[in-house]
Design a protein around this motif. Sequence first.
Motif, short mmCIF file in Angstrom:
data_model
loop_
_atom_site.label_atom_id
_atom_site.label_comp_id
_atom_site.label_asym_id
_atom_site.label_seq_id
_atom_site.Cartn_x
_atom_site.Cartn_y
_atom_site.Cartn_z
N GLN A 1 6.86 16.30 -3.04
CA GLN A 1 6.92 14.91 -2.58
C GLN A 1 8.36 14.44 -2.43
O GLN A 1 8.70 13.72 -1.50
CB GLN A 1 6.15 13.99 -3.53
N SER B 1 8.44 13.79 -13.88
CA SER B 1 7.20 13.97 -13.11
C SER B 1 6.00 13.48 -13.90
O SER B 1 5.09 12.87 -13.32
CB SER B 1 7.02 15.42 -12.67
N TYR C 1 2.91 12.36 -11.58
CA TYR C 1 2.68 13.42 -10.60
C TYR C 1 1.82 14.47 -11.27
O TYR C 1 1.90 14.67 -12.48
CB TYR C 1 4.00 14.01 -10.11
N ASN D 1 4.40 5.45 -2.88
CA ASN D 1 5.02 6.76 -3.11
C ASN D 1 6.52 6.71 -2.91
O ASN D 1 7.27 7.39 -3.62
CB ASN D 1 4.35 7.83 -2.25
N HIS E 1 4.37 19.53 -7.60
CA HIS E 1 3.91 18.46 -6.69
C HIS E 1 5.00 17.39 -6.55
O HIS E 1 5.27 16.91 -5.44
CB HIS E 1 2.60 17.85 -7.19
N PHE E 2 5.62 17.03 -7.65
CA PHE E 2 6.73 16.07 -7.62
C PHE E 2 7.84 16.59 -6.72
O PHE E 2 8.34 15.86 -5.85
CB PHE E 2 7.24 15.84 -9.05
#
Length: 109
Positions: A94, A80, A85, A58, A90-91
């Motif tokens: 993170q 993304s 992702y 990751n 969500h990207f």
Amino acid sequence: HKSSDDNRYVAEAIRFMKENVNNSLDLPGISEHLGISTYHTIRIFKSAVMSTPMQYYNTLRINESVRLLLSTERSIVEISQELHYSSPFHFSQQFKKKMGVCIPALCFM
């Protein structure tokens, strides 16, 4: 005590992750590539690198996203998707978790 086999497995895992940074890897896939159990993969990786294989992978993905954000005209949505992702949101989560800052276009999501 680390064996030379363990070091080779870790080096191969890192090479495989870097080669597949734009693909969707998971721990079973990495372990299968190495030909060892997921438990053994995690144990030797944490011993050598001080993180799990997926944490390392990751981090590679986030580093690649930074490179793409700085060196291309691709949108956050495109990046993304390219890095697999599940969504731009969500990207963004993170990214903020790893980098400590949000991506300006997604700060208010």
